[in-house]
Write an enzyme that holds these catalytic residues in place. Structure first.
Site, PDB file in Angstrom:
ATOM      1  N   ASN A 134       8.014  62.871  -6.719  1.00  0.00           N
ATOM      2  CA  ASN A 134       8.202  61.933  -7.821  1.00  0.00           C
ATOM      3  C   ASN A 134       7.732  60.539  -7.413  1.00  0.00           C
ATOM      4  O   ASN A 134       7.081  59.845  -8.189  1.00  0.00           O
ATOM      5  CB  ASN A 134       9.671  61.909  -8.250  1.00  0.00           C
ATOM      6  CG  ASN A 134       9.880  61.180  -9.544  1.00  0.00           C
ATOM      7  OD1 ASN A 134       9.261  61.496 -10.541  1.00  0.00           O
ATOM      8  ND2 ASN A 134      10.766  60.199  -9.528  1.00  0.00           N
ATOM      9  N   LEU A 143       3.539  60.208 -17.071  1.00  0.00           N
ATOM     10  CA  LEU A 143       4.319  61.258 -16.409  1.00  0.00           C
ATOM     11  C   LEU A 143       5.617  60.553 -16.025  1.00  0.00           C
ATOM     12  O   LEU A 143       5.678  59.856 -15.020  1.00  0.00           O
ATOM     13  CB  LEU A 143       3.595  61.819 -15.186  1.00  0.00           C
ATOM     14  CG  LEU A 143       2.311  62.579 -15.486  1.00  0.00           C
ATOM     15  CD1 LEU A 143       1.700  63.134 -14.209  1.00  0.00           C
ATOM     16  CD2 LEU A 143       2.569  63.704 -16.478  1.00  0.00           C
ATOM     17  N   PRO A 144       6.661  60.697 -16.847  1.00  0.00           N
ATOM     18  CA  PRO A 144       7.817  59.803 -16.837  1.00  0.00           C
ATOM     19  C   PRO A 144       8.767  59.960 -15.656  1.00  0.00           C
ATOM     20  O   PRO A 144       9.901  60.413 -15.807  1.00  0.00           O
ATOM     21  CB  PRO A 144       8.501  60.130 -18.163  1.00  0.00           C
ATOM     22  CG  PRO A 144       8.162  61.564 -18.407  1.00  0.00           C
ATOM     23  CD  PRO A 144       6.765  61.736 -17.864  1.00  0.00           C
ATOM     24  N   CYS A 145       8.315  59.517 -14.507  1.00  0.00           N
ATOM     25  CA  CYS A 145       9.156  59.564 -13.318  1.00  0.00           C
ATOM     26  C   CYS A 145      10.388  58.669 -13.483  1.00  0.00           C
ATOM     27  O   CYS A 145      11.397  58.874 -12.807  1.00  0.00           O
ATOM     28  CB  CYS A 145       8.350  59.183 -12.075  1.00  0.00           C
ATOM     29  SG  CYS A 145       7.391  57.675 -12.232  1.00  0.00           S
ATOM     30  N   HIS A 146      10.326  57.713 -14.401  1.00  0.00           N
ATOM     31  CA  HIS A 146      11.470  56.828 -14.629  1.00  0.00           C
ATOM     32  C   HIS A 146      12.660  57.584 -15.231  1.00  0.00           C
ATOM     33  O   HIS A 146      13.783  57.100 -15.181  1.00  0.00           O
ATOM     34  CB  HIS A 146      11.080  55.648 -15.537  1.00  0.00           C
ATOM     35  CG  HIS A 146      10.574  56.030 -16.881  1.00  0.00           C
ATOM     36  ND1 HIS A 146       9.256  56.399 -17.096  1.00  0.00           N
ATOM     37  CD2 HIS A 146      11.192  56.118 -18.083  1.00  0.00           C
ATOM     38  CE1 HIS A 146       9.095  56.686 -18.382  1.00  0.00           C
ATOM     39  NE2 HIS A 146      10.249  56.524 -19.002  1.00  0.00           N
TER      40      HIS A 146
END
Length: 176
Positions: A134, A143-146
């Site tokens: 991540n 690519l919503p790593c948050h």
């Protein structure tokens, strides 16, 4: 003596787009696919990730496709579904790609723990490896790593800084 083969350098375009949380760096390939999205104040980190994934990379100033710019703007204006309109390609290990592809399926407005994502990709004991992958995600926001959080619900690590992570989650309607 065998000669060493070296990968030729890869050429990508670099665009800068102002957002409510800073200047986003958009790296696109010749076909217009997003290869990296990071923040101007983390440009060194982005360049290092590109080097790790592609080898030698030449970045030249080039506008990202208008459709990508419109989609990103739409997301920041509140149409959270716009991120799915952005074409992207990633390079990384098969495990990293598995994690990054799973990130794309975490819906806006929701969060998931690292452990839950590890279980979702059928590797429940790979929590730390999921966290590492991540952290190496080259395409922030899209690519919503948050959307990954600690098992206790805490905000942990975000390559663009925890304040950006907090803003993105609140923007998506997550109460934190």
């Amino acid at each position: 003596m065998a000669s060493r083969s070296t990968r030729p350098s890869v050429s990508f375009g670099l665009d800068r787009v102002t957002t409510p949380i800073g200047v986003a760096l958009l790296v696109t390939d010749a076909e217009g696919a997003l290869r990296a999205l990071d923040w101007e104040d983390y440009e060194h980190r982005m360049r290092e990730l590109l080097r790790l994934h592609y080898g030698a990379v030449d970045l030249s100033d080039r506008s990202a496709p208008m459709a990508m710019r419109i989609a990103l703007s739409g997301y920041f204006d509140g149409d959270l579904s716009q991120l799915s309109a952005i074409a992207w390609r990633i390079a990384g290990t098969p495990f990293q790609q598995k994690v990054w592809n799973a990130l794309a399926h975490i819906p806006a407005g929701t969060t998931m723990s690292y452990g839950a994502l590890a279980a979702k990709i059928d590797l429940p004991n790979a929590i730390r490896a999921v966290g590492h992958a991540n952290g190496s995600n080259p395409i922030s926001v899209v690519l919503p790593c948050h959307r990954l959080i600690g098992a206790d619900g805490s905000l942990v690590k975000y390559g663009g800084g925890l304040e950006r992570k907090r803003w993105l989650l609140r923007h998506e309607g997550v109460q934190i």
